[in-house]
Scaffold this active site. Structure first.
Site, PDB file in Angstrom:
ATOM      1  N   HIS A  27      -3.903  -1.583  -4.161  1.00  0.00           N
ATOM      2  CA  HIS A  27      -3.674  -0.008  -4.425  1.00  0.00           C
ATOM      3  C   HIS A  27      -3.762   0.524  -2.993  1.00  0.00           C
ATOM      4  CE1 HIS A  27      -4.189   3.906  -6.466  1.00  0.00           C
ATOM      5  NE2 HIS A  27      -4.729   3.881  -5.414  1.00  0.00           N
ATOM      6  N   GLU A  28      -4.955   0.468  -2.304  1.00  0.00           N
ATOM      7  CA  GLU A  28      -4.964   0.941  -0.886  1.00  0.00           C
ATOM      8  C   GLU A  28      -4.013   0.624   0.087  1.00  0.00           C
ATOM      9  OE1 GLU A  28      -6.762   3.673  -0.552  1.00  0.00           O
ATOM     10  OE2 GLU A  28      -7.710   3.372  -2.566  1.00  0.00           O
ATOM     11  N   HIS A  76      -0.729   2.799  -0.266  1.00  0.00           N
ATOM     12  CA  HIS A  76      -1.118   4.054   0.640  1.00  0.00           C
ATOM     13  C   HIS A  76      -0.527   3.531   2.091  1.00  0.00           C
ATOM     14  CE1 HIS A  76      -2.726   6.718  -2.334  1.00  0.00           C
ATOM     15  NE2 HIS A  76      -3.716   6.063  -2.451  1.00  0.00           N
ATOM     16  N   HIS A 101       3.005   3.319   2.698  1.00  0.00           N
ATOM     17  CA  HIS A 101       3.456   4.729   2.761  1.00  0.00           C
ATOM     18  C   HIS A 101       3.438   5.448   4.148  1.00  0.00           C
ATOM     19  CE1 HIS A 101       3.975   8.924   0.166  1.00  0.00           C
ATOM     20  NE2 HIS A 101       4.992   8.527   0.982  1.00  0.00           N
TER      21      HIS A 101
END
Length: 683
Positions: free
Chosen positions: A472-473, A476, A479
């Site tokens: 999940h991290e 980020h 991105h």
């Protein structure tokens, strides 16, 4: 100390302009901030002193060029203050908070600057500009207006005072929470009290105790959320109770770290600020500049999901109670600290899955290199090289250089995996250097987790939840690494809060993807792959316990909205009573399913950036679930799919309306049906 010896006041000569953390000392930060504030204000005065009519170049672009020193200093400092907050850093943070708020207001509320931005905005239809230029103009005008630039001088003065006080309170909340979390870490005298933990987990608790001078004992530190991962394994009910009780008590014990008065003042001041700015509530103020638009839209979604989630949680609770009645010599009523333990019993009985038995297949280094990095390489063509020659802000933070398939530089990725007393709870991504063509910078991004570190020589074996958090991290981080924009205003994850969780949630899809899972899920001793039957059962169990998981999340999201829909001058009264009433209103009041974050330790909304925005996770998950369907329909883990997702969504950063970017990628708006199906809320 003179400015000449302050390493923060000149651009770093290290690769990617990584801050020279080896040379930076806590005493460097405040002088650097003061110099950066002065420089930024002088740059803005130069813009407003221009006598010619405002244009994109002499106003908007000039504004984007300003504040470069402040950005460098702030990124360097806030990385450290969240991940390695020594007493010296905490002291700087406390002094800095009102200074930073005052400086932000000095820029955002500057009447002369706002006039120039407004003039350019008024000419928008007549200007020959690119789509990115037009969107930048709209965002600057919208954000300054939203911040209060159009208010009269008296209102601005009060607004500035409120903002400074809020910044101080947010810092106090975080400091209190860190201190109380450390203070409430649960100490056990005998390893037998931790029966059920693996050897690695037990060694981590022994290491944590030894680091506090408690040799021969065992210390269980607390994560940010309610409860603890160990609750699923601990066989002794009293040990589970002690851990849960400590977790739920944080910030509300009547000691010097009590956060209840702090959060009450935060809520009151946010409501007052919203009224000053023309809104009924802080929630209305926040959502007005998000994709949701209004708190009513958020409420409709949360209420719609709460009914089936609570229903499913009640069914799950009944099944757990039946297990207790059938297996315990002296049956008892299910309590919150029992949920995870008996859920594991049901999981084993129903799906023949033992979560603890999975951990040997999730060795951290292999998960990182052969899972997280592997999926990114297959999808986007990027490669990772560890840079042991570069020094990060903490010895435990590792640095990787990222390159594209053609060998061109993408940026640096920093991974800080392990928990420590100086690190705040939870997991997050932040930028250390922001990408911008205007400034000629490439991104440096960091991921922080709070994994317990085992004793030296022992492998770090992750839970499935920790594997999920890492993927999940890293979403980020992708991105932040991939955004390629001209202007720093749009760099990395600078998108709407209720959109920014979307890319990270999408990256979770690769965890159980055949090609990825078979590459990283191997026994750390034998190298044997995770059994195909176990994998099949894992997939079959994906909806298992979703009533509990969805309910605890929705309860926190609802609490956030309830606090921030309070109007100016309204006293919410006792914190516990307010929580009780709010959760009862939405049908999520359950002693066996506590809210994921209770108010006194709800850092996301009282010391982080998610106030009135914690709904963002489920809001973004609509896009995420719909995107997962698209990947499945189009062949999954392929370079063609990765390039499309990177180019049309990740690569635009914040330079485009996010829902427009989504439509460009998907070909239509997102549909909610895949989310309902994923969480078992469709029947």
């Amino acid at each position: 100390m003179t400015e000449a010896v302050n390493p923060l006041l000149t651009r770093s000569t290290l690769p990617y302009e990584l801050p020279d953390y080896a040379a930076i000392r806590p005493e460097h930060y405040l002088p650097a901030f003061r110099a950066a504030f002065d420089e930024h204000l002088a740059e803005v005065r130069t813009i407003t002193a221009v006598r010619s009519m405002p244009t994109f170049q002499n106003t908007i672009e000039a504004l984007e060029r300003s504040g470069e020193l402040l950005d460098r200093v702030a990124h360097a400092f806030y990385t450290v203050s969240s991940a390695d907050a020594s007493p010296e850093i905490q002291a700087v943070d406390e002094q800095l908070a009102p200074m930073m708020a005052a400086h932000d207001d000095a820029i955002r509320l500057d009447g002369a600057l706002y006039w120039r931005v407004s003039q350019v905005h008024d000419q928008l239809d007549r200007l020959d500009l690119t789509a990115e230029h037009r969107y930048l103009i709209r965002r600057h005008f919208r954000e300054m207006t939203h911040a209060g630039a159009a208010l009269d001088d008296d209102a601005k003065a009060r607004l500035t005072s409120v903002n400074q006080r809020l910044s101080t309170l947010s810092t106090t909340f975080e400091k209190n929470l860190l201190a109380d979390t450390n203070d409430l870490a649960v100490v056990f005298d005998d390893a037998a009290e931790l029966d059920g933990l693996s050897a690695g987990e037990l060694s981590a608790t022994a290491r944590a105790a030894a680091e506090r001078g408690l040799e021969g004992r065992y210390l269980v530190s607390l994560p940010l959320f309610s409860g603890h991962p160990y609750l699923a394994s601990l066989t002794r009910r009293e040990s589970r109770r002690r851990i849960m009780q400590a977790s739920l008590a944080r910030g509300s014990r009547g000691n010097e770290h009590d956060n209840r008065a702090v959060l009450a003042e935060i809520v009151s001041l946010r409501a007052e600020r919203a009224e000053l700015l023309g809104y009924d509530s802080h929630a209305a103020y926040v959502t007005a500049d998000e994709t949701a638009g209004t708190p009513d839209a958020v409420e409709r979604m949360l209420r719609e999901l709460a009914v089936p989630a609570a229903r499913n949680a009640r069914r799950e609770a009944a099944a757990l109670q039946q297990i207790i009645d059938d297996t315990e010599l002296e049956p008892f009523s299910l309590e919150a600290h029992d949920w995870a333990f008996y859920t594991e019993m049901v999981r084993r009985a129903r799906y023949d899955i033992d979560s603890a038995a999975l951990r040997p297949y999730f060795e951290a280094e292999r998960v990182l290199r052969d899972g997280v990095f592997f999926a990114a390489t297959r999808l986007y063509g990027i490669t990772f090289t560890e840079r042991t020659d570069l020094v990060s802000y903490h010895p435990g933070a590792r640095i990787f250089e990222v390159h594209d398939e053609d060998g061109s530089a993408v940026g640096l990725y920093v991974l800080d995996l392990y928990t420590r007393d100086s690190k705040r709870g939870g997991a997050w991504m932040n930028s250390i250097v922001s990408e911008s063509a205007l400034r000629g910078t490439l991104p440096v991004v960091a991921n922080n987790l709070n994994v317990s570190q085992p004793a030296d020589g022992m492998p770090t074996l992750l839970t499935l939840d920790e594997v999920t958090t890492l993927f999940h991290e890293f979403g980020h981080a992708l991105h932040g690494l991939f955004a390629r924009v001209t202007y720093p205003h749009f760099s990395g994850t600078n998108a709407f809060r209720d959109f920014v969780e979307f890319p990270s949630q999408v990256n979770e899809m690769w965890i159980l993807w055949d090609e990825v899972l078979s590459n990283y899920a191997r026994h750390h001793e034998t190298g044997e792959p995770l059994d195909a039957g176990v994998i099949a059962r894992l997939r079959a169990s994906e909806k298992f316990d979703q009533g509990h998981a969805t309910s605890e999340y929705l309860a926190a999201a609802w609490l956030d909205q309830a606090w921030h829909r309070i109007g100016a001058g309204v006293d919410p009264g006792d914190v516990a009573e307010f929580e009780h009433g709010a959760l009862a209103d939405v049908g999520l009041l359950s002693p066996v399913v506590p809210t994921r974050y209770s108010s006194a330790y709800f850092a996301h909304i009282f010391s982080g950036g998610y106030s009135a925005g914690y709904y963002s996770y489920i809001w973004s998950e609509v896009l995420d679930a719909d995107t997962v369907e698209w990947f499945r329909e189009n062949g999954g883990l392929t370079r063609e799919n990765g390039d499309r997702f990177r180019r049309r969504l990740l690569g635009v950063g914040g330079s485009k309306d996010p829902l427009e970017a989504y439509r460009d990628f998907r070909g239509r708006d997102a549909e909610i049906a895949p989310l309902l199906a994923r969480r078992g809320l469709d029947g």
